[in-house]
Design a protein around this motif. Structure first.
Motif, mmCIF file in Angstrom:
data_model
loop_
_atom_site.group_PDB
_atom_site.id
_atom_site.type_symbol
_atom_site.label_atom_id
_atom_site.label_comp_id
_atom_site.label_asym_id
_atom_site.label_seq_id
_atom_site.Cartn_x
_atom_site.Cartn_y
_atom_site.Cartn_z
ATOM 1 N N GLY A 16 0.781 -1.237 0.000
ATOM 2 C CA GLY A 16 0.000 0.000 0.000
ATOM 3 C C GLY A 16 0.807 1.278 0.000
ATOM 4 O O GLY A 16 0.529 2.211 -0.755
ATOM 5 N N HIS A 176 -2.846 -2.697 -1.096
ATOM 6 C CA HIS A 176 -3.420 -1.994 0.047
ATOM 7 C C HIS A 176 -2.463 -2.163 1.218
ATOM 8 O O HIS A 176 -1.480 -2.907 1.115
ATOM 9 C CB HIS A 176 -4.793 -2.566 0.408
ATOM 10 C CG HIS A 176 -5.769 -1.530 0.885
ATOM 11 N ND1 HIS A 176 -5.581 -0.802 2.029
ATOM 12 C CD2 HIS A 176 -6.945 -1.094 0.360
ATOM 13 C CE1 HIS A 176 -6.598 0.030 2.200
ATOM 14 N NE2 HIS A 176 -7.441 -0.115 1.176
ATOM 15 N N THR A 273 -4.829 3.840 -1.354
ATOM 16 C CA THR A 273 -4.131 3.903 -0.068
ATOM 17 C C THR A 273 -4.595 5.099 0.752
ATOM 18 O O THR A 273 -4.930 4.964 1.936
ATOM 19 C CB THR A 273 -2.608 3.982 -0.293
ATOM 20 O OG1 THR A 273 -2.180 2.827 -1.012
ATOM 21 C CG2 THR A 273 -1.870 4.044 1.033
#
Length: 315
Positions: A16, A176, A273
């Motif tokens: 992420g 992520h 993010t």
């Protein structure tokens, strides 16, 4: 325990924050301070409610339960995120990823259910004040809290079981900073992925919209009742008891709607993010601030608690 599907992957890589290599130290310090403030703020609210007898009412019992769910929700995500910000290899075991998803969804939906219960509490207090002690008895309040936690656990179990019964063939890079549904679905393979994605999305959106509609219904009755109060002072006093809860609801569902109701399409890793930060770090950070500043009774009790501690230390 969840029975996980056999897959060729034994771990995932959370990438992420890899797109912000020069900002990771700054993010670490910022998120660490926000996380510590979230913890201390919620613990202070809980300690104040516990120590102040005048706050031993249903509304503050629900607020206590809300603070607990918020502490646990952030604990399921943020410590791992902070460790990854200081690490070059951000791997997470398959079972650990499933556990993180389960607990984040459990505590996240428990939070939503508790906000709904708090809306019902304000509805009863303003629209049916003479029946408040009967409708919101200690046993009734305990049942509402228990059902909120049970509902959150069911949501966490349903979502996690559905996702981790899919087959993950690779690659193993999760776009992520924690194990969330959309990026994991992109790594799954098989003919049932789209069906699971639609099912999970439908369950989550139905639960969130159901809670949101119940809160809106409660406030529709509350506004109607407040408008019938003849004096401006009475209307202001009645609405002030709802202000903090309503503000948190707007923040919570505002960010949730951006996540779950955003249109499908190409989304950058940076955008995903930063959007994830809003509901994992920012929303829990704002919640104790809002309740402390917008709730006059709680604000005065916190001042009393803090000042008494300082006075005892100085004497």
């Amino acid at each position: 325990m969840l029975r996980l599907n056999h897959t060729s992957l034994s771990e995932f890589i959370l990438i992420g924050f890899s797109t912000f290599p020069h900002l990771q130290l700054m993010f670490f310090l910022l998120f660490l301070l926000m996380y510590l403030f979230t913890l201390l703020g919620n613990l202070l609210i809980m300690a104040t409610i516990w120590g102040e007898r005048s706050l031993h009412t249903p509304m503050y019992l629900f607020l206590c339960a809300l603070s607990i769910s918020e502490i646990l929700y952030t604990f399921a995500i943020i410590p791992r995120m902070l460790a990854d910000l200081l690490s070059t290899y951000r791997s997470i075991a398959f079972a650990a990823c499933a556990s993180q998803m389960f607990f984040s969804f459990t505590f996240g939906f428990t939070h939503s259910f508790l906000l709904t219960v708090m809306g019902y509490d304000r509805y009863v207090a303003i629209c049916h004040p003479l029946r408040y002690s009967v409708l919101m008895s200690p046993r009734g309040c305990a049942c509402l809290v228990a059902w909120s936690w049970a509902g959150g656990s069911v949501m966490g179990l349903v979502v996690t079981t559905a996702i981790f019964h899919l087959t993950f063939c690779g690659p193993n890079e999760v776009h992520h900073f924690f194990c969330h549904v959309p990026p994991l679905l992109k790594l799954a393979c098989g003919g049932n992925v789209s069906t699971v994605a639609q099912g999970v999305g439908l369950v989550c959106i139905t639960a969130l919209l159901g809670c949101c509609l119940l809160i809106l219904l409660s406030y529709a009755f509350i506004v109607a009742a407040i408008l019938k109060i003849p004096s401006a002072e009475g209307r202001h006093k009645a609405f002030s008891t709802c202000a903090s809860h309503l503000t948190v609801v707007v923040v919570h569902y505002g960010f949730a709607s951006v996540i779950y109701l955003k249109p499908k399409g190409a989304q950058s890793l940076e955008g995903d993010t930063l959007m994830g930060v809003t509901y994992t770090v920012l929303t829990p950070f704002l919640s104790p601030i809002i309740f402390s500043l917008r709730n006059k009774e709680l604000k005065n009790a916190i001042k009393k608690t803090v000042l008494s501690k300082l006075f005892l230390q100085s004497s």
